[in-house]
Structure formats: structure tokens, C-alpha cells
Design an enzyme around this catalytic site. Structure first.
Site, PDB file in Angstrom:
ATOM      1  N   PHE A  82     -30.830  12.837   3.844  1.00 18.58           N
ATOM      2  CA  PHE A  82     -29.729  13.072   3.463  1.00 18.58           C
ATOM      3  C   PHE A  82     -29.739  14.491   2.514  1.00 18.58           C
ATOM      4  O   PHE A  82     -28.675  14.949   2.350  1.00 18.58           O
ATOM      5  CB  PHE A  82     -29.278  12.098   2.270  1.00 18.58           C
ATOM      6  CG  PHE A  82     -29.298  10.805   2.694  1.00 18.58           C
ATOM      7  CD1 PHE A  82     -28.166  10.223   3.117  1.00 18.58           C
ATOM      8  CD2 PHE A  82     -30.342   9.948   2.542  1.00 18.58           C
ATOM      9  CE1 PHE A  82     -27.677   9.061   3.765  1.00 18.58           C
ATOM     10  CE2 PHE A  82     -30.079   8.489   3.154  1.00 18.58           C
ATOM     11  CZ  PHE A  82     -28.819   8.127   3.527  1.00 18.58           C
ATOM     12  N   SER A 126     -21.088  15.504   9.195  1.00 14.33           N
ATOM     13  CA  SER A 126     -20.103  15.338   8.332  1.00 14.33           C
ATOM     14  C   SER A 126     -18.707  15.662   9.571  1.00 14.33           C
ATOM     15  O   SER A 126     -19.156  16.267  10.527  1.00 14.33           O
ATOM     16  CB  SER A 126     -19.816  16.597   7.417  1.00 14.33           C
ATOM     17  OG  SER A 126     -18.663  16.926   6.873  1.00 14.33           O
ATOM     18  N   THR A 128     -16.903  17.772   9.111  1.00 17.49           N
ATOM     19  CA  THR A 128     -16.454  19.109   8.921  1.00 17.49           C
ATOM     20  C   THR A 128     -16.750  19.955  10.297  1.00 17.49           C
ATOM     21  O   THR A 128     -16.318  20.924  10.818  1.00 17.49           O
ATOM     22  CB  THR A 128     -17.472  19.727   7.701  1.00 17.49           C
ATOM     23  OG1 THR A 128     -17.059  21.114   7.693  1.00 17.49           O
ATOM     24  CG2 THR A 128     -19.077  19.896   8.075  1.00 17.49           C
ATOM     25  N   TYR A 151     -21.473  25.611   4.345  1.00 14.92           N
ATOM     26  CA  TYR A 151     -21.861  24.239   4.396  1.00 14.92           C
ATOM     27  C   TYR A 151     -21.539  23.845   5.755  1.00 14.92           C
ATOM     28  O   TYR A 151     -22.199  22.926   6.172  1.00 14.92           O
ATOM     29  CB  TYR A 151     -21.101  23.545   3.373  1.00 14.92           C
ATOM     30  CG  TYR A 151     -20.916  22.171   3.497  1.00 14.92           C
ATOM     31  CD1 TYR A 151     -22.310  21.389   3.134  1.00 14.92           C
ATOM     32  CD2 TYR A 151     -19.954  21.524   4.013  1.00 14.92           C
ATOM     33  CE1 TYR A 151     -22.415  19.915   3.554  1.00 14.92           C
ATOM     34  CE2 TYR A 151     -20.131  20.265   4.157  1.00 14.92           C
ATOM     35  CZ  TYR A 151     -21.193  19.459   3.898  1.00 14.92           C
ATOM     36  OH  TYR A 151     -21.108  17.988   4.353  1.00 14.92           O
ATOM     37  N   LYS A 155     -24.129  21.924   9.126  1.00 11.30           N
ATOM     38  CA  LYS A 155     -24.007  20.460   9.613  1.00 11.30           C
ATOM     39  C   LYS A 155     -24.005  20.718  11.048  1.00 11.30           C
ATOM     40  O   LYS A 155     -24.644  20.001  11.897  1.00 11.30           O
ATOM     41  CB  LYS A 155     -22.855  19.706   8.984  1.00 11.30           C
ATOM     42  CG  LYS A 155     -23.095  19.426   7.623  1.00 11.30           C
ATOM     43  CD  LYS A 155     -24.201  18.401   7.476  1.00 11.30           C
ATOM     44  CE  LYS A 155     -24.587  18.109   5.717  1.00 11.30           C
ATOM     45  NZ  LYS A 155     -25.729  17.359   5.821  1.00 11.30           N
ATOM     46  N   GLY A 305      -9.938  27.373   2.941  1.00  8.89           N
ATOM     47  CA  GLY A 305     -10.877  26.794   3.834  1.00  8.89           C
ATOM     48  C   GLY A 305     -10.303  25.284   4.121  1.00  8.89           C
ATOM     49  O   GLY A 305     -11.116  24.417   4.715  1.00  8.89           O
ATOM     50  N   ASP A 306      -9.392  24.756   3.386  1.00  6.50           N
ATOM     51  CA  ASP A 306      -9.072  23.508   3.409  1.00  6.50           C
ATOM     52  C   ASP A 306      -8.536  23.091   5.040  1.00  6.50           C
ATOM     53  O   ASP A 306      -7.611  23.791   5.335  1.00  6.50           O
ATOM     54  CB  ASP A 306      -8.020  22.908   2.638  1.00  6.50           C
ATOM     55  CG  ASP A 306      -8.728  22.125   1.619  1.00  6.50           C
ATOM     56  OD1 ASP A 306      -9.890  21.614   1.580  1.00  6.50           O
ATOM     57  OD2 ASP A 306      -8.018  22.007   0.352  1.00  6.50           O
TER      58      ASP A 306
HETATM   59  C1  UD1 Z   1     -15.051  18.584   2.069  1.00  5.72           C
HETATM   60  C2  UD1 Z   1     -15.751  18.830   3.132  1.00  5.72           C
HETATM   61  C3  UD1 Z   1     -16.674  17.810   3.786  1.00  5.72           C
HETATM   62  C4  UD1 Z   1     -17.766  17.693   2.628  1.00  5.72           C
HETATM   63  C5  UD1 Z   1     -17.078  17.541   1.401  1.00  5.72           C
HETATM   64  C6  UD1 Z   1     -18.110  17.239   0.348  1.00  5.72           C
HETATM   65  C7  UD1 Z   1     -14.601  20.024   5.159  1.00  5.72           C
HETATM   66  C8  UD1 Z   1     -13.371  20.053   6.009  1.00  5.72           C
HETATM   67  N1  UD1 Z   1     -14.880  19.048   4.369  1.00  5.72           N
HETATM   68  O1  UD1 Z   1     -14.133  17.399   2.191  1.00  5.72           O
HETATM   69  O2  UD1 Z   1     -17.416  18.058   5.027  1.00  5.72           O
HETATM   70  O3  UD1 Z   1     -18.694  16.515   2.936  1.00  5.72           O
HETATM   71  O4  UD1 Z   1     -16.299  18.359   1.022  1.00  5.72           O
HETATM   72  O5  UD1 Z   1     -17.847  17.981  -0.856  1.00  5.72           O
HETATM   73  O6  UD1 Z   1     -15.147  21.020   5.057  1.00  5.72           O
HETATM   74  N2  UD1 Z   1      -7.967  18.085  -3.310  1.00  5.72           N
HETATM   75  C9  UD1 Z   1      -6.808  18.556  -4.376  1.00  5.72           C
HETATM   76  N3  UD1 Z   1      -7.397  18.852  -5.818  1.00  5.72           N
HETATM   77  C10 UD1 Z   1      -8.517  18.710  -6.314  1.00  5.72           C
HETATM   78  C11 UD1 Z   1      -9.617  18.536  -5.467  1.00  5.72           C
HETATM   79  C12 UD1 Z   1      -9.121  18.147  -4.088  1.00  5.72           C
HETATM   80  O7  UD1 Z   1      -5.851  18.434  -3.997  1.00  5.72           O
HETATM   81  O8  UD1 Z   1      -8.845  18.948  -7.430  1.00  5.72           O
HETATM   82  C13 UD1 Z   1      -7.399  18.004  -2.222  1.00  5.72           C
HETATM   83  C14 UD1 Z   1      -8.056  18.967  -1.315  1.00  5.72           C
HETATM   84  O9  UD1 Z   1      -7.425  20.085  -1.033  1.00  5.72           O
HETATM   85  C15 UD1 Z   1      -8.275  17.990  -0.049  1.00  5.72           C
HETATM   86  C16 UD1 Z   1      -8.607  16.710  -0.307  1.00  5.72           C
HETATM   87  O10 UD1 Z   1      -7.914  16.628  -1.821  1.00  5.72           O
HETATM   88  O11 UD1 Z   1      -7.009  18.010   0.875  1.00  5.72           O
HETATM   89  C17 UD1 Z   1     -10.003  16.270  -0.310  1.00  5.72           C
HETATM   90  O12 UD1 Z   1     -10.767  17.236  -1.083  1.00  5.72           O
HETATM   91  P1  UD1 Z   1     -12.130  17.073  -1.392  1.00  5.72           P
HETATM   92  O13 UD1 Z   1     -12.743  15.544  -2.065  1.00  5.72           O
HETATM   93  O14 UD1 Z   1     -12.658  18.334  -1.884  1.00  5.72           O
HETATM   94  O15 UD1 Z   1     -12.915  16.798   0.198  1.00  5.72           O
HETATM   95  P2  UD1 Z   1     -12.822  17.513   1.663  1.00  5.72           P
HETATM   96  O16 UD1 Z   1     -12.306  18.948   1.254  1.00  5.72           O
HETATM   97  O17 UD1 Z   1     -11.957  16.779   2.492  1.00  5.72           O
END
Ligand code: UD1
Length: 348
Positions: A82, A126, A128, A151, A155, A305-306
Site C-alpha cells: 500500500f 487505481s 487513475t 501520481y 500507478k 486534471g479531473d
Molecule cells: C483522485 C485520483 C485517484 C486517487 C485519489 C486519491 C484521478 C483520476 N483520481 O481521485 O486515483 O486514488 O484521488 O487522492 O487521478 N471534488 C469537489 N470538491 C472538493 C473535492 C473534490 O468538487 O473539495 C470533486 C472532484 O472534482 C471530483 C470528485 O469530487 O469530481 C472526487 O474527487 P476526489 O475525492 O479528490 O477523488 P478523485 O479526484 O476522483
């Protein structure tokens, strides 16, 4: 009973998996450098399970220190790896730190496995690795696209290194290496005891810790990153999965690696998601309805990056590993909030 080595054993997914493995009767040896976790998590793991295990402080980047620990801990049957950094934004700012920590640590671990006769490995990968997929849900055969962040690259490269490793010369004892890579979607929630969960330092990057900290009043309000995505409500869509379901899949993976008919394949990959996509707005609504409160939130710009939308086809893990999903979206929201509140009362 078989002995399992966990790297990153006090981290978010590592700690929940430690509980699940101890409950399944496995013996554990835990390693962590506590750079992104707290040593106190190890007591909590033992408190929840009523079982003991040995925990070592070691940084995988330090090969000599890793080897020293493994000299003291013989007869390891499998390792679950992990230990890694996982903050997407931070990785873009400091890619070399990510390459050194995640890939350097992994190389040392693979080397140590060869040296100490450890032939079975489970790797934390992941979703990702699918980048911004063209077709959803993604299966394990979906194309691996250019990662969105350093990141993500660690992976994708981590998987590739393991694929090459299992194909390389069979060790002298004749026992082939076997690797299972588990591609996590979005792990959320906490153990139902609320004694372990996701420990966030500073401002959370991830959605659920941001939601629970806003509910707690630690953050003034939540920002929803973008409302003009091509999804049903304009916000990004993800496959959120309870961390205890993720943990259970590691027990299934180890059972498969060490089981009688384990001669399936030296390299296999499994998606760990529920198969259901939720938008950011649906997650906020679910939290509000389960925990009976209103969250202050507003729309902000897209986060660089989203990916737009990703969720899993999880048939392979269900069919081949016998994986069962036990926790609902409501459980994710309830346990995440219980954990946040417990941390305020009795912090780690
Ligand atoms: C990302 C990574 C994933 C990683 C994880 C760990 C990618 C595609 N994904 O997940 O591989 O294991 O982080 O940290 O690289 N959001 C908001 N407001 C906030 C926070 C998040 O709107 O304050 C939205 C984000 O835009 C996204 C969703 O919530 O659409 C989930 O975000 P988050 O929890 O950060 O996870 P990922 O970005 O999906």
C-alpha cells in the site's frame, strides 16, 4: 496460518485491510514510515480486532533498513504493497518526490521479495490508470490512457514494472512470482467502530473528508469543482466504494494467491468499484439526507486534471475473487461522519 507483510499498514486502506486480515485469521507484519499516517493507528487496529501483530517503522526507500526488518521477520507468505503518496495536486508540483517514494520504494520491495523468497504480491493500483476513459464503465481490458498526473503515472508504471517482474527469470527455488493488482475506484467511509478512518493533514484534497470537515465547521464551505461537465447534472461522476469493501477484496486476493488452486495466472488485475457512478451533487445530497443536515456549498471552477466520469465494471472481481460488496452509499456517508465526530472527541 499464513503470514502477510503489509507496507503502509497504518494508512487509510492499509489499516482497514489489517483489521480484515486479522479477523480472517492471518498473521501480520506491518511496515510504515508514518510520513502520511500516525503510529497510533496500530493500537486501534489491535483494539478493534482483539489481536496483536508486529509493526515496524521503516521507509521503503531505505533498502538497507527494509532488508534488516525482513531478516527479523522470516517466513512471509505474501506482501500487500500500500505504501505510497496519493495526493494528485502535490504530485504535479513535486513529481520527483512521487517517483522516488512510490517507484523507488516499490523497486526496493520487489528486490527484497526476491532476496527473502516472497513470491506473492498484491499491489494497490487505481482507476487513475484508465485516464479520462472514452467508454464507461471501464473493464480491466479498457485501454490504459495517459495518466492525468505524476501520481497516476506512478500507478501505471508500478503496474508495468510488476508485469515485467513476474515475466522475468524464475527464482532459484523454482517458485514463480504471482501478482494481483487491485484498481481502486474512490474509497470512502470508515470502519463502523469509528476507531480508524482517513487521517487528513491540512486542507483535504478529497471530496468526502472535505464534506465531513465542512459539516464539522472546520471548513467554511465546500466548493464543487465545475458544473459544466457532460454528465447528468454537470458535475463529475465517480464510483465511490466503502473502504471496508476494498479491505475485504484484499483478503479475497490473498486467499486466491495462497489457495490450493492458485495457479490461475502470474499477473491479474481487478477493478474494485461498486459499478455505480455518483455525481458530486448526488454525494452532497446523500450526505445531507443520511446525516440530516444542510451543507454550505457553492460552484467553483473545474479542478485541473479531473476526469469527467469513470465507474467500474466489477464482474471480474466478483466472479474470480468471490468478492462481495456489503456497504451501501448510506453506510459510506454514515461511517465517514461518525469517524469525523469521533476524531473530534478522541483524536488519534
Ligand atoms: C483522485 C485520483 C485517484 C486517487 C485519489 C486519491 C484521478 C483520476 N483520481 O481521485 O486515483 O486514488 O484521488 O487522492 O487521478 N471534488 C469537489 N470538491 C472538493 C473535492 C473534490 O468538487 O473539495 C470533486 C472532484 O472534482 C471530483 C470528485 O469530487 O469530481 C472526487 O474527487 P476526489 O475525492 O479528490 O477523488 P478523485 O479526484 O476522483
Amino acid at each position: 496460518m499464513a503470514r502477510i507483510l503489509l507496507t503502509g499498514s497504518t494508512g487509510y486502506i492499509g489499516s482497514h485491510t489489517a483489521v480484515a486480515l486479522l479477523e480472517a485469521g492471518y498473521e501480520l507484519v506491518g511496515l510504515d514510515n508514518y510520513s502520511r499516517s500516525l503510529a497510533g493507528v496500530s493500537q486501534r487496529i489491535q483494539e478493534i480486532t482483539g489481536k496483536t501483530y508486529t509493526q515496524h517503522r521503516v521507509d521503503l526507500v531505505d533498502a538497507a533498513a527494509l532488508n534488516k526488518v525482513l531478516e527479523q521477520e522470516p517466513a512471509i507468505d505474501a506482501v500487500i504493497h500500500f505504501a505510497a503518496f496519493k495526493a494528485v495536486g502535490e504530485s504535479s508540483a513535486y513529481p520527483l518526490q512521487y517517483f522516488r517514494n512510490n517507484l523507488g520504494g516499490q523497486i526496493n520491495l520487489m528486490q527484497a521479495c526476491d532476496q527473502f523468497g516472497i513470491r506473492n504480491l498484491v499491489f494497490s493500483s487505481s482507476c487513475t490508470v484508465y485516464g479520462n476513459p472514452q467508454v464507461i464503465p471501464v473493464t480491466e481490458e479498457s485501454p490504459l490512457l495517459e495518466p492525468e498526473s505524476p501520481y497516476g503515472r506512478t500507478k501505471a508504471v508500478g503496474e508495468a514494472m510488476l508485469r515485467d517482474w513476474v515475466k522475468s527469470t524464475v527464482p532459484q527455488d523454482g517458485q514463480e512470482r504471482q501478482v494481483i493488482a487491485l484498481r481502486y475506484f474512490n474509497p470512502v467511509g470508515a470502519h463502523p467502530s469509528a476507531r480508524i478512518g482517513e487521517c487528513t493533514v491540512g486542507v483535504p484534497d478529497n471530496l468526502i473528508p472535505y464534506i465531513t470537515q465542512t459539516a464539522m465547521g472546520k471548513r467554511a464551505q465546500l466548493t464543487v469543482f465545475g458544473n459544466d461537465y457532460p454528465t447528468r447534472d454537470g458535475t463529475c461522476l465517480r464510483d465511490y466504494i466503502h473502504v471496508c469493501d476494498i479491505a475485504a477484496a484484499h483478503v479475497d486476493a490473498v486467499n486466491r494467491l495462497l489457495g490450493q488452486n492458485s495457479s490461475s495466472s502470474p499477473w491479474s488485475v481487478y477493478n474494485l468499484g461498486t459499478g455505480i457512478g455518483q455525481t458530486v451533487l448526488e454525494m452532497i445530497q446523500a450526505f445531507e439526507s443520511v446525516n440530516q443536515m444542510n451543507l454550505p456549498w457553492s460552484y467553483g471552477p473545474r479542478r485541473p486534471g479531473d476526469v469527467v466520469a469513470v465507474y467500474a465494471n466489477n464482474r471480474k472481481a466478483v466472479d474470480e475473487l468471490g468478492w462481495q460488496i456489503r456497504y451501501s452509499l448510506q453506510d459510506m456517508m454514515r461511517t465517514a461522519w461518525d469517524w469525523e465526530q469521533m476524531q473530534a472527541k478522541d483524536p488519534l
